[in-house]
Write an enzyme that holds these catalytic residues in place. Structure first.
Site, short mmCIF file in Angstrom:
data_model
loop_
_atom_site.label_atom_id
_atom_site.label_comp_id
_atom_site.label_asym_id
_atom_site.label_seq_id
_atom_site.Cartn_x
_atom_site.Cartn_y
_atom_site.Cartn_z
N CYS A 108 -8.09 3.23 -11.90
CA CYS A 108 -6.80 3.85 -12.23
C CYS A 108 -6.83 4.50 -13.60
O CYS A 108 -7.33 3.92 -14.56
CB CYS A 108 -5.69 2.79 -12.27
N ARG B 135 0.21 10.36 -0.68
CA ARG B 135 0.21 9.13 -1.48
C ARG B 135 0.66 9.48 -2.90
O ARG B 135 1.63 8.99 -3.40
CB ARG B 135 -1.16 8.46 -1.52
N SER C 254 -9.34 -0.83 -11.13
CA SER C 254 -10.54 -0.48 -11.89
C SER C 254 -10.75 1.03 -11.98
O SER C 254 -11.45 1.50 -12.87
CB SER C 254 -11.76 -1.14 -11.25
N VAL D 197 2.11 3.64 -1.52
CA VAL D 197 2.55 4.66 -2.49
C VAL D 197 2.45 4.07 -3.89
O VAL D 197 2.61 2.87 -4.09
CB VAL D 197 3.99 5.18 -2.23
N GLY E 295 -10.79 6.39 -6.86
CA GLY E 295 -9.36 6.16 -6.74
C GLY E 295 -8.79 7.09 -5.69
O GLY E 295 -9.33 8.18 -5.46
N GLY F 245 -10.33 -3.48 -4.15
CA GLY F 245 -11.24 -2.43 -3.72
C GLY F 245 -12.55 -2.65 -4.44
O GLY F 245 -13.63 -2.66 -3.86
#
Ligand code: XMP
Length: 468
Positions: A295, A397, A293, A238, A382, A356
């Site tokens: 976000c 999420r 990267s 989360v 993302g 990621g």
């Protein structure tokens, strides 16, 4: 109450460097083994981010073979996620090559295949995929074309899944070039010289199977229970764990599981202290908010806990509680662009990093290869981007009910080839970094590393045009 107007300094990877120190070891002697959670050891301190363009079974298999651990994303049904975990757990601890010949194949063609593959023996299977034995290249050199290889097949050792180590040993000792491995007596693949000689130390569980983790929402007890005892780590997924509802859901959830539970994402010392004081079982801390990267949280919401800062915050919380850094491992999540950032995260107190970005461009990442002009790319998005949110399971999420705004982008990353190449570079970089910092292991780095603030970017970014 008056507002606290003091500014906190939230450092990011580019704000600092590690200062070199007297080194007692050479880089190749550096030990980078670590922990991904309280009870889960890894040989390479790297976890894949649970994102739907990155972490599915294929990537998790190869990452575990190389010593790290994949975290299967949860943008899929519980049953599907369990199947991904199952595939990793049932996978051999060495990559198998799909090289066998059918017994009916004619010998001259098989001879050519073996020449191309450069092997002296090949397993021979029947239509039911039962291994009948092996065919020798030497025997084929004089065979009359048209003869089925069945006639030239000789018995040889066959290894059932679970006996891969024996197969590797056989190949290493030069007794076979391709040793057949079976699952319930059916051909699964062959251990080849190439794989047997590769110097990997896979991340294995107590039963000798590949390690794998899975992402869950703290609200999704059904998912957690379906994966409990089956997966090595349950990783909370989360965006803002430091939330009363999330903490109270996690408090309930951990009572029903025995698997290691990693809380996150968290960004502050207070968040860690509240988490540890309210939740009975926390086996790791996933630290970093909005540093990834892809976000856009800091732009959309003005909020961020940069990963390096977040790790430092977790460390100070643990130190305040007198908890050792390796008993509740800190995972640095977001913004890791390469081994240099990882070394900084580890030096700040992390036991492992999650990425990621570094893995999204690899063959094994869960997204298709795309060609634009003469260049190859892979999609990377993302989990709070529009595309990911549109898939049903992303809803909890960054809850669609609570949030309608996107907090992530959908983009492309350059194709990077096999994950193996990325991990080998990562390992080399890490070892070099620890070597420069004068540390022979990660715990030693925690004790001895010294950071320095920098005021501008240094090194090869000054206008030299790269020609290689
Ligand atoms: P990197 O830098 O490896 O970061 O791409 C991966 C981490 O980013 C987080 N994540 C998100 N954060 N919006 C966010 O603000 C998103 O859509 C998003 N998706 C992933 C997550 O912590 C991941 O591990």
């Amino acid at each position: 109450m008056a507002q606290d107007t003091r500014l906190v300094e939230a450092l990011s990877f580019d704000d600092v460097v590690l200062v070199p120190a007297l080194s007692p070891v050479e880089p190749w002697q550096v030990d980078i083994t670590s922990k991904a959670s309280r009870n889960v050891a890894v040989n390479v301190p790297l976890l894949s981010a649970p994102m739907d363009t990155v972490s599915e079974w294929r990537l998790a298999v190869v990452l575990a073979l190389l010593g790290g651990i994949g975290v299967i994303h949860r943008n899929m049904s519980v049953e599907e996620q369990r199947r991904h975990v199952e595939k990793v757990k049932n996978h051999p601890i060495v990559e198998l090559a799909d090289i066998a010949v059918y017994e009916g194949e004619e010998c001259c063609r098989v001879r050519e295949t073996m020449r191309t593959l450069g092997v002296r023996q090949l397993p021979v299977v029947d239509a039911a995929e039962t291994v009948k034995g092996y065919v020798e290249f030497a025997e084929l050199e004089t065979c009359s074309c048209g003869t089925p290889v069945a006639k030239l097949t000789k018995p040889g050792p066959v290894f059932e899944l679970g006996e891969e180590r024996k197969a590797i040993d056989f190949v290493k000792r030069g007794k076979l070039d391709a040793a057949a491995v079976t699952l319930k007596s059916r051909f699964l693949g062959a251990v080849t010289v190439h794989e047997a000689l590769a110097v990997y130390s896979p991340a294995l569980d107590e039963e000798g199977r590949l390690r794998v983790a899975a992402a869950i929402s703290p609200f999704d007890i059904r998912r957690a229970q379906a994966l409990d005892g089956f997966v090595d780590i349950l990783v909370s997924d989360v965006a803002h764990f430091h939330n009363v509802n999330v903490i109270s859901a996690a408090k309930k959830l951990v009572k029903s599981i025995s698997t290691d539970f990693v809380a996150g994402n968290l960004g502050t010392r207070e968040g860690v202290l509240d988490t540890l004081s309210k939740i009975e079982k926390v086996d790791g801390l996933r630290m970093g908010i909005a540093g990834g990267s892809i976000c856009t949280t800091s732009g959309v919401a003005g909020i961020a806990a940069p990963t390096l800062f977040a790790v430092m915050q977790a460390r100070s919380a643990l130190e305040e509680l007198g908890v050792k850094l390796d008993s509740i491992p800190i995972i640095a999540d977001g913004g890791i662009r390469g081994p240099g950032d990882a070394v900084k995260a580890l030096a700040a107190g992390a036991s492992a990093v999650m990425t990621g970005y570094m893995l999204a461009g690899t063959d094994e990442a869960a997204a298709p290869l795309i060609r634009i002009g003469s260049k190859l790319y892979k999609p990377y998005r993302g989990m709070a981007s529009r595309g990911a949110l549109e898939r049903r399971y992303a809803a909890d999420r960054y809850s669609r009910v609570a949030k309608r705004v996107e907090e992530g982008i959908e983009g492309l990353v350059e194709y990077r080839g096999p994950i193996r190449r990325v991990i080998l570079e990562f390992v080399e970089g890490l070892k070099a970094g620890l070597g420069y910092a004068g540390a022979s292991s990660i715990p030693e780095l925690w004790r001895t590393a010294r950071f320095a603030r920098i005021t501008s970017r240094i090194g090869a970014y000054t206008g030299v045009v790269k020609t290689n």
